[in-house]
Write an enzyme that holds these catalytic residues in place. Structure first.
Site, PDB file in Angstrom:
ATOM      1  N   GLY A   1       0.778  -1.228   0.000  1.00 55.71           N
ATOM      2  CA  GLY A   1       0.000   0.000   0.000  1.00 55.71           C
ATOM      3  C   GLY A   1       0.807   1.273   0.000  1.00 55.71           C
ATOM      4  CB  SER A   2       4.436   2.040  -0.266  1.00 56.66           C
ATOM      5  OG  SER A   2       4.752   1.367  -1.475  1.00 56.66           O
TER       6      SER A   2
ATOM      7  CD  GLU B   1       5.996   1.011  -8.990  1.00 59.80           C
ATOM      8  OE1 GLU B   1       5.452   0.221  -9.781  1.00 59.80           O
ATOM      9  OE2 GLU B   1       6.148   0.765  -7.787  1.00 59.80           O
TER      10      GLU B   1
ATOM     11  CG  HIS C   1       3.087  -3.005 -15.692  1.00 59.17           C
ATOM     12  ND1 HIS C   1       2.424  -4.128 -15.234  1.00 59.17           N
ATOM     13  CD2 HIS C   1       4.164  -3.468 -16.387  1.00 59.17           C
ATOM     14  CE1 HIS C   1       3.054  -5.205 -15.651  1.00 59.17           C
ATOM     15  NE2 HIS C   1       4.114  -4.831 -16.350  1.00 59.17           N
TER      16      HIS C   1
ATOM     17  CE  LYS D   1      -7.352 -10.957  -6.475  1.00 58.62           C
ATOM     18  NZ  LYS D   1      -7.049 -12.405  -6.505  1.00 58.62           N
TER      19      LYS D   1
ATOM     20  CG  ASP E   1      -0.465  -5.165 -17.696  1.00 61.03           C
ATOM     21  OD1 ASP E   1      -0.912  -4.335 -16.888  1.00 61.03           O
ATOM     22  OD2 ASP E   1       0.087  -6.225 -17.341  1.00 61.03           O
TER      23      ASP E   1
ATOM     24  CG  ASN F   1      -2.324  -0.753 -13.639  1.00 62.57           C
ATOM     25  OD1 ASN F   1      -2.360  -0.834 -12.409  1.00 62.57           O
ATOM     26  ND2 ASN F   1      -1.593  -1.569 -14.385  1.00 62.57           N
TER      27      ASN F   1
END
Length: 214
Positions: A16-17, A178, A104, A90, A149, A102
């Site tokens: 969860g960072s 990230e 990645h 998911k 993706d 998203n």
């Protein structure tokens, strides 16, 4: 103000960072005109829930089935304008591809697809690097369609790979990138500086590409 809903799997005992970094940037105003209306995890009492409670952000447990109707229910109950996937592993169904995005931990499309997440990505990247097939890894952000993706890229930040790297050292470097860049792309999407029509993958406007710098 735009309402942001975050999906973050994290892990049963941590994680969860990325969600925390986004929350910090929202609260500081660096992600502009935005409020987080909730975070969703498939771990009922994992790291994401712990961090959500610490931050005072509503937490939602989602244990499937991962159908369009169930995803849409979360969006409706939080009145979300945008959905950010931050470590969500998911399959996603039924969300607006123009407003769902998203992050990645590797170059796309080569190192994406079902089963390509976390250390699996870094292992594949290292193997390709050592075989002389690639020169760098990347943090990639993309809009989300119903294929893993496959949505069009809206940001690529190249991350160096070194001969002495292990999966752990590469993962650490990618994770740092990230945290440094995810919020930039999130801010630009929410504020209309990066967008697409939801259909044509070549219609993306404002995509960000960051080369390796010394």
């Amino acid at each position: 103000m735009k309402n942001l809903l975050i999906f973050a799997s994290g892990a049963a005992d941590g994680g969860g960072s990325g969600f925390v970094k986004l929350a910090e940037k929202v609260r500081s105003g660096q992600i502009r005109n935005t409020q987080i209306f909730g975070v969703v995890s498939n771990h009922e009492n994992g790291g994401v829930r712990e961090k959500a409670d610490m931050l005072g952000i509503p937490f939602f447990y989602f244990n499937g089935p991962y159908t369009a109707e169930n995803y849409q229910e979360f969006v409706e109950k939080t009145n979300a304008d945008f959905v950010a996937l931050s470590g969500w592993i998911k399959p996603v169904r039924g969300l607006d591809p123009r407003t769902t995005f998203n992050i990645h931990p590797g170059p796309l499309p080569r190192f994406g697809g079902k089963g390509m997440y976390g250390h699996h990505v870094h292992e594949a990247v290292l193997a390709a690097f050592k075989a002389g097939k690639i020169k760098y890894s990347a943090v990639t952000m993309h809009f989300v369609t119903e294929e893993y993706d496959k949505g069009p890229t809206c940001m690529e930040v190249r991350v160096p790979v070194f001969e002495a790297d292990t999966v752990e050292t590469l993962a650490k470097r990618v994770n740092e990138a990230e945290h440094e860049w995810q919020w930039h792309c999130t801010d630009k999407i929410i504020n209309g500086e990066i967008y697409w029509d939801g259909v044509n993958p070549f219609s993306v406007v404002g995509a960000v590409n960051v080369p390796i710098t010394d």
